[in-house]
Design a protein around this motif. Sequence first.
Motif, PDB file in Angstrom:
ATOM      1  N   GLU A   8      15.838  40.534 -28.166  1.00 38.27           N
ATOM      2  CA  GLU A   8      14.630  40.735 -27.377  1.00 38.27           C
ATOM      3  C   GLU A   8      13.453  41.002 -28.309  1.00 38.27           C
ATOM      4  N   LEU A  15      10.905  46.311 -21.688  1.00 37.69           N
ATOM      5  CA  LEU A  15      12.075  45.751 -21.015  1.00 37.69           C
ATOM      6  C   LEU A  15      13.155  46.824 -20.846  1.00 37.69           C
ATOM      7  N   GLY A  16      13.288  47.677 -21.845  1.00 41.10           N
ATOM      8  CA  GLY A  16      14.262  48.756 -21.742  1.00 41.10           C
ATOM      9  C   GLY A  16      13.921  49.738 -20.641  1.00 41.10           C
ATOM     10  N   ALA A  19      14.805  48.118 -17.391  1.00 36.85           N
ATOM     11  CA  ALA A  19      16.253  48.103 -17.194  1.00 36.85           C
ATOM     12  C   ALA A  19      16.762  49.462 -16.736  1.00 36.85           C
ATOM     13  N   THR A  20      16.233  50.507 -17.318  1.00 37.58           N
ATOM     14  CA  THR A  20      16.669  51.858 -16.948  1.00 37.58           C
ATOM     15  C   THR A  20      16.392  52.145 -15.474  1.00 37.58           C
ATOM     16  N   GLY A  22      16.141  49.823 -13.185  1.00 36.79           N
ATOM     17  CA  GLY A  22      16.687  48.766 -12.346  1.00 36.79           C
ATOM     18  C   GLY A  22      15.659  47.743 -11.912  1.00 36.79           C
ATOM     19  N   ASP A  24      14.500  45.219 -14.137  1.00 35.82           N
ATOM     20  CA  ASP A  24      14.492  44.097 -15.084  1.00 35.82           C
ATOM     21  C   ASP A  24      15.054  42.840 -14.430  1.00 35.82           C
ATOM     22  N   ARG A 455      16.877  47.251  -5.384  1.00 28.42           N
ATOM     23  CA  ARG A 455      18.309  46.906  -5.365  1.00 28.42           C
ATOM     24  C   ARG A 455      18.965  47.182  -4.018  1.00 28.42           C
TER      25      ARG A 455
END
Length: 510
Positions: A8, A15-16, A19-20, A22, A24, A455
């Motif tokens: 990446e 991006l991290g 992702a953490t 949810g 991404d 989600r």
Amino acid sequence: MTAVVTEELAEPYLLGVLATAGLDVEYVRGEGDTLYYRRGDEEVPVLDFVGGYGSTMLGHSNPEIIGYARELLAGATPIHAQFSRHPYANEVAARLNRIIKRETGSDESYFAIFANSGAEAIEAAMKHAEFERFVRIAGLRAEIDAHIEAVRAAVADGTVAAPEANALIADVTAHNEALAGRTPLFLAPVGSFHGKLAGSTQLTYNPIYRAVFSALAAQARFVPVDEPGAVDAVVEAERGWLHDLVIEGGRVTVVQRPFPVFCAVVLEPIQGEGGIHEIPEAFVRDVQRVAAELEIPVVVDEIQSGMGRTGSFLASTRLGLRGDYYALAKSLGGGVAKAAVMLVRASRYLRDFEMMHSSTFAKDSFSCLIAARVLDLMEAGDGEVYRTAESRGTELSNVLQDLMKEFPEVVKDVRGRGLMIGLEFHEQGEAGFAILRELHGSGFFGYYMSGFLLREHGIRTFPTSSAVYTLRFEPSVNIGSADIAKLAGALRDLCEQIRDTDGQRLAPVA
């Protein structure tokens, strides 16, 4: 054959963070108020209430805009024809003038400087305002220099005493030189957000974005919007005086003349990234009075709130706020083009600015023609888009207000106008469950709430950048009652998780 990149390299930290929480997700298609991502061979729909941070007033991939864009590209419309006639830009400016004159009741025209983004439009406004200030200071100093020469002439012919006059000339010259080197200031409300470029970030209240870069550009003085007299107090604290010389009765006297410390007042009618706060009308009146007294422009940032989002083309219209400059962007490009514009009242416009400021990609045929078509759609049906935005916004606001009544211990406030609404949660630093306290302590509470909605319910929203407990809702004008009902159900589940459970379902994604 294209190689598969596994490392990446494009903003990996961001991006991290995504992702953490949810968030991404790679979206592959957008249509109306729906974005789609892939799960295997299946396209998964997500109801989008972010709306490109206010950029998709007409929806993702609006069929009329997309069809017109295809025509333009197929016809090889010139993207790079800089330093030539741009009648399409002039047409956009003319249409914007007609709309602004109608909404404000003014008959004065505005000249247009085009840009690619809202932050760039604000930077152009900052530069033009400083150019105005520079011209004013130059004029004042030329007058003072003429008066100094008159004193020297009076010394030469014996009208005034030489030692006294020469000392005063030296003092006045030194004082004025020091004052002229003072860094210019802007006035802005507490909570402002105007972009993250070198200049615009100094008008952004949140120190996370501003403080590191404070040495790079002119500074702002931030004024609380709910304290009577606050604008006057800030101005008085920064006031400066040039020294001038006059000859009276054979003596030389020093007099004070106001020094233009401030370039402009810059404000959003509805603060977007600051938490969706509408500026109080009393503050608007104070700003316009003080700006008139200081002879500085009022720059109205309509980048997120404008383009019909609040039920009128300009959100400032309903507040009685009148701009000397306006900044427009986001939905001006119809969700397709990168289009922005800074408009300056004709009586303040400095024509030489056009030779001092330019942008390679601004004012091109593609973005201007798209912007013109967007304005056509906005104005069609005698402003049907504006009426729809107001009615849909009322429906959305009512649903969120009902939610606040149902969950008063979870929802703190609902604010905004039209299709620019914010829902603020109570902070969870003292929550009974450790997970909620941890989410609070992360500084990303609103992003985790957004991850849950994505989600669990296929709903896309984000917090405002400087108020992470406030979720934003800025859908397109096409949002339907069923979509609003789906949002209400998702938010009800979220509120129940905060109020009634240990927060496990809200926890960061493993």
